[in-house]
Scaffold this motif. Structure first.
Motif, mmCIF file in Angstrom:
data_model
loop_
_atom_site.group_PDB
_atom_site.id
_atom_site.type_symbol
_atom_site.label_atom_id
_atom_site.label_comp_id
_atom_site.label_asym_id
_atom_site.label_seq_id
_atom_site.Cartn_x
_atom_site.Cartn_y
_atom_site.Cartn_z
ATOM 1 N N ALA A 5 -11.104 16.251 40.580
ATOM 2 C CA ALA A 5 -12.162 17.216 40.937
ATOM 3 C C ALA A 5 -12.487 17.801 39.822
ATOM 4 N N HIS A 6 -12.089 18.029 38.319
ATOM 5 C CA HIS A 6 -12.326 18.320 36.867
ATOM 6 C C HIS A 6 -11.772 19.668 37.138
ATOM 7 N N GLU A 7 -10.936 19.985 37.716
ATOM 8 C CA GLU A 7 -10.139 21.490 38.032
ATOM 9 C C GLU A 7 -8.749 21.672 36.640
ATOM 10 N N PRO A 8 -8.526 22.373 36.588
ATOM 11 C CA PRO A 8 -6.773 22.398 36.559
ATOM 12 C C PRO A 8 -6.165 22.572 37.777
ATOM 13 N N ALA A 9 -4.512 21.560 37.295
ATOM 14 C CA ALA A 9 -3.617 20.748 37.966
ATOM 15 C C ALA A 9 -3.138 22.294 38.764
ATOM 16 N N VAL A 27 3.350 27.620 27.733
ATOM 17 C CA VAL A 27 3.063 26.612 26.448
ATOM 18 C C VAL A 27 1.716 25.532 27.275
ATOM 19 N N LEU A 28 1.928 25.708 29.015
ATOM 20 C CA LEU A 28 0.856 24.544 30.399
ATOM 21 C C LEU A 28 -0.259 25.627 30.159
ATOM 22 N N ASN A 29 -0.445 26.941 30.046
ATOM 23 C CA ASN A 29 -1.609 27.049 30.372
ATOM 24 C C ASN A 29 -2.603 27.309 29.130
ATOM 25 N N MET A 30 -2.344 26.564 27.888
ATOM 26 C CA MET A 30 -2.872 26.502 26.748
ATOM 27 C C MET A 30 -3.088 25.089 26.227
ATOM 28 N N TYR A 107 11.091 14.575 37.060
ATOM 29 C CA TYR A 107 11.856 14.488 35.765
ATOM 30 C C TYR A 107 12.699 15.928 35.901
ATOM 31 N N TYR A 108 14.048 15.772 34.657
ATOM 32 C CA TYR A 108 14.487 16.254 34.607
ATOM 33 C C TYR A 108 14.372 16.966 32.786
ATOM 34 N N LEU A 109 14.534 18.267 32.536
ATOM 35 C CA LEU A 109 14.128 18.181 31.216
ATOM 36 C C LEU A 109 15.349 19.892 30.463
ATOM 37 N N ARG A 110 15.951 19.155 29.723
ATOM 38 C CA ARG A 110 17.338 19.689 29.759
ATOM 39 C C ARG A 110 16.788 21.269 28.717
ATOM 40 N N LYS A 111 17.107 22.369 29.254
ATOM 41 C CA LYS A 111 16.381 23.232 28.029
ATOM 42 C C LYS A 111 17.732 23.526 26.480
ATOM 43 N N PRO A 112 17.627 24.092 25.951
ATOM 44 C CA PRO A 112 15.950 24.102 25.202
ATOM 45 C C PRO A 112 15.216 22.678 24.968
ATOM 46 N N PHE A 113 13.958 22.157 24.609
ATOM 47 C CA PHE A 113 13.524 21.580 24.895
ATOM 48 C C PHE A 113 12.153 22.013 24.284
ATOM 49 N N ASP A 114 11.465 20.981 23.557
ATOM 50 C CA ASP A 114 10.243 20.950 22.914
ATOM 51 C C ASP A 114 9.033 21.098 23.585
ATOM 52 N N PRO A 115 8.342 21.931 23.179
ATOM 53 C CA PRO A 115 7.068 22.279 24.457
ATOM 54 C C PRO A 115 6.528 21.462 24.481
ATOM 55 N N GLU A 116 6.140 20.059 23.085
ATOM 56 C CA GLU A 116 5.557 19.028 23.505
ATOM 57 C C GLU A 116 6.317 17.814 24.795
ATOM 58 N N VAL A 117 7.488 17.908 24.780
ATOM 59 C CA VAL A 117 7.962 16.931 25.789
ATOM 60 C C VAL A 117 7.968 17.106 26.722
ATOM 61 N N LEU A 118 7.439 18.757 27.275
ATOM 62 C CA LEU A 118 7.055 19.618 28.252
ATOM 63 C C LEU A 118 5.978 18.907 28.262
#
Length: 170
Positions: A5-9, A27-30, A107-118
């Motif tokens: 609906a063109h609104e943010p997830a 990171v996600l908000n930006m 998905y599983y992401l190990r800390k610390p992680f790259d923001p771009e991967v997130l």
């Protein structure tokens, strides 16, 4: 429904570390997502009652509580059945990836992680075929218009256009 609906997830982030929680949300908000934060299982349960979620990002270790068990519990709630879940953790356990998938994680992401991967994994999780299918099914019916005389995708290219789509068997 918000993604189509063109609104943010709408994303719920669950992590007991306030610095990590704030960092992930920033990171996600930006990146254009609407983020809500919960520092424990109780706050997560409360948030889920009032939000129409598109994704849950949860730490495996929530202090006294286990993020995997929490997400198994949340998966049983109405409206959460098809919401993708992504786990993050600093845990080095050899079977953590398998256990996160067993708990319903995409998905599983190990800390610390790259923001771009997130951002990339969040984007992939939001466009999983079953999620798109449920969001399209929830969209209101469009106003009836006459069908075009020719298909949008030429019949010869239709098989190629659909070859990358995988739908889970019911």
């Amino acid at each position: 429904m918000s993604a189509l609906a063109h609104e943010p997830a709408v994303i719920l982030i669950i992590d007991n570390d306030p610095i990590m929680l704030t960092g992930i949300a920033a990171v996600l908000n930006m990146s254009g997502y609407e983020c809500h934060c919960a520092r424990n299982a109780q706050a997560a349960r409360k948030a889920i009652k009032s939000l129409a979620l598109d994704l849950i990002v949860c730490d495996v270790d929530l202090g006294p509580e286990n993020g995997l068990e929490l997400c198994r519990e949340l998966r049983q709630l109405p409206g959460i059945e098809d919401v993708p879940m992504m786990f993050i953790s600093a845990a080095q356990a050899p079977d953590i990836v398998r256990r996160s998938h067993d708990a319903g994680g995409s998905y599983y992401l190990r800390k610390p992680f790259d923001p771009e991967v997130l951002i990339e994994l969040v984007s992939k999780a939001l466009w999983m075929p079953h999620l798109v299918q449920s969001r399209v099914a929830a969209m209101p019916e469009p106003i009836a218009e006459p069908a075009p005389a020719t298909p949008v995708v030429p019949r010869s290219n239709l098989r190629h256009a659909l070859s990358g789509i995988r739908m889970p068997m019911a």
